[in-house]
Design an enzyme around this catalytic site. Structure first.
Site, PDB file in Angstrom:
ATOM      1  N   GLU B  42      41.173  -5.712  30.848  1.00 19.96           N
ATOM      2  CA  GLU B  42      40.586  -5.221  32.094  1.00 19.96           C
ATOM      3  C   GLU B  42      40.237  -6.392  33.019  1.00 19.96           C
ATOM      4  O   GLU B  42      40.446  -6.333  34.234  1.00 19.96           O
ATOM      5  CB  GLU B  42      39.319  -4.415  31.759  1.00 19.96           C
ATOM      6  CG  GLU B  42      38.583  -3.860  32.950  1.00 19.96           C
ATOM      7  CD  GLU B  42      37.119  -3.578  32.609  1.00 19.96           C
ATOM      8  OE1 GLU B  42      36.801  -3.359  31.411  1.00 19.96           O
ATOM      9  OE2 GLU B  42      36.297  -3.592  33.538  1.00 19.96           O
ATOM     10  N   ASP B  46      41.891  -6.586  36.574  1.00 20.17           N
ATOM     11  CA  ASP B  46      41.062  -6.621  37.770  1.00 20.17           C
ATOM     12  C   ASP B  46      41.520  -7.759  38.677  1.00 20.17           C
ATOM     13  O   ASP B  46      41.604  -7.606  39.895  1.00 20.17           O
ATOM     14  CB  ASP B  46      39.602  -6.824  37.339  1.00 20.17           C
ATOM     15  CG  ASP B  46      38.679  -7.089  38.504  1.00 20.17           C
ATOM     16  OD1 ASP B  46      38.221  -6.111  39.107  1.00 20.17           O
ATOM     17  OD2 ASP B  46      38.435  -8.267  38.822  1.00 20.17           O
ATOM     18  N   ASP B 115      38.250   1.474  34.272  1.00 19.01           N
ATOM     19  CA  ASP B 115      38.410   0.276  33.446  1.00 19.01           C
ATOM     20  C   ASP B 115      39.753   0.301  32.714  1.00 19.01           C
ATOM     21  O   ASP B 115      40.433  -0.719  32.609  1.00 19.01           O
ATOM     22  CB  ASP B 115      37.279   0.168  32.415  1.00 19.01           C
ATOM     23  CG  ASP B 115      35.933  -0.126  33.073  1.00 19.01           C
ATOM     24  OD1 ASP B 115      35.919  -0.388  34.291  1.00 19.01           O
ATOM     25  OD2 ASP B 115      34.906  -0.093  32.373  1.00 19.01           O
ATOM     26  N   GLU B 118      42.615  -0.556  35.054  1.00 18.20           N
ATOM     27  CA  GLU B 118      42.700  -2.010  35.256  1.00 18.20           C
ATOM     28  C   GLU B 118      43.312  -2.691  34.032  1.00 18.20           C
ATOM     29  O   GLU B 118      44.144  -3.596  34.165  1.00 18.20           O
ATOM     30  CB  GLU B 118      41.321  -2.598  35.547  1.00 18.20           C
ATOM     31  CG  GLU B 118      40.798  -2.231  36.933  1.00 18.20           C
ATOM     32  CD  GLU B 118      39.521  -2.958  37.294  1.00 18.20           C
ATOM     33  OE1 GLU B 118      39.281  -3.170  38.493  1.00 18.20           O
ATOM     34  OE2 GLU B 118      38.731  -3.311  36.380  1.00 18.20           O
TER      35      GLU B 118
END
Lengths: 236, 236
Positions: B42, B46, B115, B118
């Site tokens: 994640e 991101d 989450d 990502e």
């Protein structure tokens, strides 16, 4: 007859030659100089820098949690760290600044240097594609990441500064807000961080008081470590 | 005989087939299920998502300042927006959750969905390289970015909600902190946002009270717009 490329020495230092030199020129132009300035490129550069440092840290520290990786990345991409890299590249020599910024030493100001470095990385991504940006970021950061002491780097700067001072029986640093500019959410705080007994201080800007204090603490700690590499200090 | 790939339908929906399916599996594993969970992926995802959305916005809105681009990006990558995309991909169907999370509807929780999305993007970057990640992100975000009303998107959610309510002569929303979990800097706040007169409310989690309130406001505003597409509302 040799043709002088714009910022030729800088492009060599970066290991990247621009196809469209106007992108490099824009990346090196502060908003005080021209309306075609580097802030949009800085936005793009901040993005690719954060992504690439994230990937490098992911591979280098397989044992680290997301939170640790995140704190570690903050250490590498914070203003202070970027300004050091920009200084090593002598990036300040190539900046186009407005008259006011020129007179007040803008080409040495950490915020201007850090922003310009991000803008240059953004310009490389747009000019040469992802692999070009990845190669330059790798070259600038890989050794720093390989050599870092992660525990030190993950501590926030205010904590590290406090520990450094306490280990030398000095009082806690003093933080003062010097200026508060603009309106939320674009507010900028300028704070100072002072070690009274050693008569040393730093200044930094941030988008929150806490962020500015962190920057200022990190910067003062760096000065202190240079001045007093050992445990002995001289009170003034 | 056909071999069923892991999460075959999800990979088709993403338009990306993994070389190393274990990366996809990890991206879909919540920390409540296993120690090989998706949080590190994640972090990587991101990063690449923020970079790619930054570049797309840079090209789509050449007239926008860095500050506008930044606010606009926040709109596209916030939890609420990512959870919607994850829901469209039916990503919740593929999540590995611990028993507690399963029972409490974790596969529909916006934070878990966002989450995981990502993490999946991070896994695609690591598995297939930059161009693979760029293609998937482009496919998921390009139409949304092309169709957005930037002024609406750049307003923060609390402001937009307030304006929506005021235009209908309703009182300001009520924000309440429902829970506060963990310790700084890993604290999680759960807040609710309620429109008393319409008896409608939302809940959201965030790493600060403000962030959670923004999420909750955005989520309530979305519900309100669905329920009352016009100017007329029915007080309850």
């Amino acid at each position: 007859m040799s043709v002088v490329l714009p910022a030729e020495r800088l492009q060599k230092a970066l290991g990247y030659i621009f196809s469209e030199p106007r992108l490099l020129k824009q990346a090196l132009t502060h908003r005080s100089h021209s309306s075609t300035h580097n802030e949009r490129l800085e936005f793009v550069g901040d993005g690719i820098l954060n992504a690439l440092v994230a990937r490098r840290l992911y591979h280098t520290f397989p044992q680290f949690s997301e939170g640790d990786l995140s704190r570690l990345r903050a250490h590498f991409v914070r203003q202070d760290s970027l300004a050091i890299i920009a200084t090593e590249l002598q990036l300040g020599d190539y900046l186009s600044l407005g008259e006011g910024e020129l007179k007040s030493g803008g080409h040495r100001r950490p915020s201007i240097l850090a922003d310009a470095l991000e803008a240059v990385l953004g310009a490389i991504w747009l000019d040469g594609g992802f692999e070009s940006a990845a190669t330059v970021v790798e070259q600038l950061f890989a050794a720093r990441i390989a050599e870092v002491n992660p525990e030190d780097a993950m501590k926030d700067a205010k904590t590290s500064l406090q520990e450094w001072l306490q280990a030398r029986k000095l009082s806690l640093p003093q933080y003062d807000v010097l200026r508060q500019m603009g309106e939320s959410p674009d507010q900028i705080f300028e704070v100072s961080c002072t070690c009274v007994e050693l008569k040393m201080a730093s200044k930094a800007e941030g988008t929150s008081r806490r962020a500015a204090e962190q920057e200022a603490a990190g910067s003062l700690l760096k000065q202190l470590r240079l001045q007093y590499p050992g445990k002995k200090v001289v009170k003034k």
